[in-house]
Write a protein that holds these residues in place. Structure first.
Motif, mmCIF file in Angstrom:
data_model
loop_
_atom_site.group_PDB
_atom_site.id
_atom_site.type_symbol
_atom_site.label_atom_id
_atom_site.label_comp_id
_atom_site.label_asym_id
_atom_site.label_seq_id
_atom_site.Cartn_x
_atom_site.Cartn_y
_atom_site.Cartn_z
ATOM 1 N N LEU A 124 44.654 52.196 34.598
ATOM 2 C CA LEU A 124 43.609 51.326 34.058
ATOM 3 C C LEU A 124 43.397 50.146 34.991
ATOM 4 C CD1 LEU A 124 43.121 50.215 30.406
ATOM 5 C CD2 LEU A 124 43.405 48.442 32.153
ATOM 6 N N ALA A 125 42.140 49.732 35.120
ATOM 7 C CA ALA A 125 41.807 48.530 35.888
ATOM 8 C C ALA A 125 40.902 47.648 35.043
ATOM 9 C CB ALA A 125 41.119 48.889 37.196
ATOM 10 N N ALA A 126 41.297 46.375 34.884
ATOM 11 C CA ALA A 126 40.525 45.413 34.097
ATOM 12 C C ALA A 126 39.894 44.382 35.029
ATOM 13 C CB ALA A 126 41.427 44.724 33.079
ATOM 14 N N PHE A 127 38.617 44.111 34.814
ATOM 15 C CA PHE A 127 37.859 43.227 35.691
ATOM 16 C C PHE A 127 37.217 42.076 34.917
ATOM 17 C CE2 PHE A 127 37.757 47.313 37.858
ATOM 18 C CZ PHE A 127 37.889 46.983 39.199
ATOM 19 N N ASP A 128 37.307 40.893 35.485
ATOM 20 C CA ASP A 128 36.433 39.789 35.120
ATOM 21 C C ASP A 128 35.036 40.124 35.655
ATOM 22 O OD1 ASP A 128 35.593 37.061 34.486
ATOM 23 O OD2 ASP A 128 35.710 36.706 36.651
ATOM 24 N N MET A 129 34.002 39.439 35.126
ATOM 25 C CA MET A 129 32.648 39.721 35.601
ATOM 26 C C MET A 129 32.115 38.626 36.526
ATOM 27 S SD MET A 129 29.074 40.475 33.511
ATOM 28 C CE MET A 129 28.875 38.790 32.915
ATOM 29 N N ASP A 130 31.907 37.415 35.988
ATOM 30 C CA ASP A 130 31.248 36.355 36.745
ATOM 31 C C ASP A 130 32.079 35.939 37.961
ATOM 32 O OD1 ASP A 130 28.859 35.037 34.846
ATOM 33 O OD2 ASP A 130 30.423 36.105 33.757
ATOM 34 N N VAL A 162 37.947 48.547 32.487
ATOM 35 C CA VAL A 162 37.730 47.600 31.398
ATOM 36 C C VAL A 162 37.021 46.367 31.958
ATOM 37 C CG1 VAL A 162 38.800 46.266 29.547
ATOM 38 C CG2 VAL A 162 39.914 48.359 30.379
ATOM 39 N N LEU A 163 35.947 45.965 31.303
ATOM 40 C CA LEU A 163 35.253 44.729 31.650
ATOM 41 C C LEU A 163 35.583 43.702 30.576
ATOM 42 C CD1 LEU A 163 33.282 43.062 33.287
ATOM 43 C CD2 LEU A 163 31.401 44.164 32.092
ATOM 44 N N VAL A 164 36.275 42.635 30.967
ATOM 45 C CA VAL A 164 36.655 41.579 30.027
ATOM 46 C C VAL A 164 36.105 40.264 30.561
ATOM 47 C CG1 VAL A 164 38.659 42.497 28.820
ATOM 48 C CG2 VAL A 164 38.926 41.728 31.149
ATOM 49 N N SER A 165 35.158 39.685 29.847
ATOM 50 C CA SER A 165 34.416 38.553 30.386
ATOM 51 C C SER A 165 34.318 37.418 29.388
ATOM 52 C CB SER A 165 33.005 39.001 30.785
ATOM 53 O OG SER A 165 32.214 37.900 31.186
ATOM 54 N N GLY A 166 34.471 36.196 29.889
ATOM 55 C CA GLY A 166 34.159 35.014 29.105
ATOM 56 C C GLY A 166 32.673 34.731 29.111
ATOM 57 N N TYR A 202 24.701 39.962 26.934
ATOM 58 C CA TYR A 202 23.380 40.192 27.521
ATOM 59 C C TYR A 202 23.515 40.727 28.942
ATOM 60 C CZ TYR A 202 18.408 39.409 28.410
ATOM 61 O OH TYR A 202 17.069 39.594 28.697
ATOM 62 N N PHE A 203 24.547 40.261 29.646
ATOM 63 C CA PHE A 203 24.762 40.660 31.034
ATOM 64 C C PHE A 203 25.842 41.739 31.168
ATOM 65 C CE2 PHE A 203 23.461 36.212 30.842
ATOM 66 C CZ PHE A 203 22.248 36.284 31.521
ATOM 67 N N THR A 204 26.863 41.687 30.346
ATOM 68 C CA THR A 204 27.932 42.684 30.474
ATOM 69 C C THR A 204 27.445 44.086 30.137
ATOM 70 O OG1 THR A 204 28.765 42.248 28.224
ATOM 71 C CG2 THR A 204 29.806 41.046 30.058
ATOM 72 N N ARG A 205 26.478 44.192 29.238
ATOM 73 C CA ARG A 205 25.934 45.528 28.926
ATOM 74 C C ARG A 205 25.355 46.174 30.171
ATOM 75 N NH1 ARG A 205 24.378 43.420 23.584
ATOM 76 N NH2 ARG A 205 22.521 42.516 24.539
ATOM 77 N N PHE A 206 24.612 45.391 30.948
ATOM 78 C CA PHE A 206 24.007 45.905 32.178
ATOM 79 C C PHE A 206 25.077 46.239 33.213
ATOM 80 C CE2 PHE A 206 22.588 44.920 36.513
ATOM 81 C CZ PHE A 206 21.567 45.845 36.667
ATOM 82 N N VAL A 238 34.530 47.339 27.036
ATOM 83 C CA VAL A 238 33.902 46.053 27.340
ATOM 84 C C VAL A 238 34.221 45.046 26.234
ATOM 85 C CG1 VAL A 238 31.754 44.836 27.877
ATOM 86 C CG2 VAL A 238 31.965 47.269 28.418
ATOM 87 N N ARG A 239 34.518 43.821 26.652
ATOM 88 C CA ARG A 239 34.647 42.720 25.699
ATOM 89 C C ARG A 239 34.036 41.479 26.309
ATOM 90 N NH1 ARG A 239 38.948 42.806 21.418
ATOM 91 N NH2 ARG A 239 37.335 44.335 20.938
ATOM 92 N N SER A 240 33.128 40.830 25.560
ATOM 93 C CA SER A 240 32.487 39.602 26.023
ATOM 94 C C SER A 240 31.879 38.889 24.822
ATOM 95 C CB SER A 240 31.412 39.906 27.076
ATOM 96 O OG SER A 240 30.432 40.784 26.558
ATOM 97 N N ASN A 241 31.252 37.766 25.075
ATOM 98 C CA ASN A 241 30.730 36.906 24.012
ATOM 99 C C ASN A 241 29.262 37.189 23.729
ATOM 100 O OD1 ASN A 241 33.265 35.465 24.167
ATOM 101 N ND2 ASN A 241 32.450 34.436 25.981
ATOM 102 N N GLU A 242 28.882 37.081 22.459
ATOM 103 C CA GLU A 242 27.506 37.364 22.044
ATOM 104 C C GLU A 242 26.776 36.058 21.764
ATOM 105 O OE1 GLU A 242 24.235 39.702 21.192
ATOM 106 O OE2 GLU A 242 26.205 40.613 21.525
#
Length: 240
Positions: free
Chosen positions: A30-36, A121-125, A129-133, A143-147
């Motif tokens: 497994l690899a987990a990534f921050d986005m921004d 895994v995409l895990v973002s603070g 709106y952006f993590t879906r893309f 995916v986990r992020s804020n709505e």
């Protein structure tokens, strides 16, 4: 690790700590990534703030939080969101369309990891709106992020409560990575965690391989691998 916040010496392009390459890619599941500023080149909240004419104010809080100078990520995020109240939803679309770009090597690294059988895994603070893309483009499995709360086409300055909570901070990133690992039958040592800011340190500390990408000094100093020059796919130089 090389570097401190006061050092002016040039960074080494690739810094390793605590192991001798190459590592066996087959050892990881497994690899987990921050986005921004990790998978993508921008901080989305700063670009949204630009539409409100408040980029400098919001970006200063973002920078302090990512450097670890503001230790309460949830508080820092709420402060920034309050400054965005009233920004139109169109501003989000503009950021996605005109500003969001993938960092060099992001696509290549994700393709290679998936081809080797790893789950991503995409895990973002940041925001859904952006993590879906981003998740769709890179083939993320979880995916986990804020709505963002949007009413009548404008941001309210608040977030929507989700079944796991409302703010994906450092501890939630860690919890999500470990939960996904357990779900696929992987141990923490079979996880790779990639990030750039202090908010990523909890998950990086729990992973078998931690990777800092063009990161803040505090993160570079604690990561097993620091990529200071070049693209994300430089990690593949260490994995065989």
């Amino acid at each position: 690790m090389t570097s401190s916040s006061t050092s002016t010496a040039p960074l080494s392009p690739l810094v390793l700590r605590g192991f001798t390459p190459p590592l066996a890619l087959s050892d990881f599941k497994l690899a987990a990534f921050d986005m921004d500023s990790t998978l993508i080149s921008i901080e989305c909240i700063d670009e949204i703030a630009a539409a409100a004419g408040r980029k400098a104010e919001v970006a200063a809080i973002t920078e302090a939080a990512m450097r670890g100078e503001i230790t309460d990520f949830k508080d820092s995020l709420r402060r920034r969101l309050a400054l965005l109240k009233g920004v139109s939803e169109e501003a989000l679309a503009q950021v996605l369309r005109d500003r969001l770009r993938f960092n060099p090597g992001a696509r290549e690294l994700c393709v290679a990891l998936k081809a080797a059988g790893l789950k991503l895994v995409l895990v973002s603070g940041g925001f859904t709106y952006f993590t879906r893309f981003v998740a769709a483009e890179l083939g993320m499995d979880f995916v986990r992020s804020n709505e963002l709360e949007i009413v009548d086409g404008a941001l309210t300055g608040a977030l929507v409560m989700q079944d796991w909570g409302d703010i994906c901070d450092g501890e939630e990133k860690r919890r999500m990575m470990l939960a996904c690992a357990e779900r696929i039958g992987a141990t923490p040592t079979q996880c790779i965690a990639v990030g750039d800011g202090a908010n990523d340190l909890p998950m990086m500390g729990a992973a078998g391989l931690s990777v800092a990408y063009h990161a803040k000094p505090k993160v570079r100093e604690q990561a097993m691998v620091a990529i200071n020059d070049g693209g994300l796919d430089r990690l593949l130089d260490l994995l065989r």
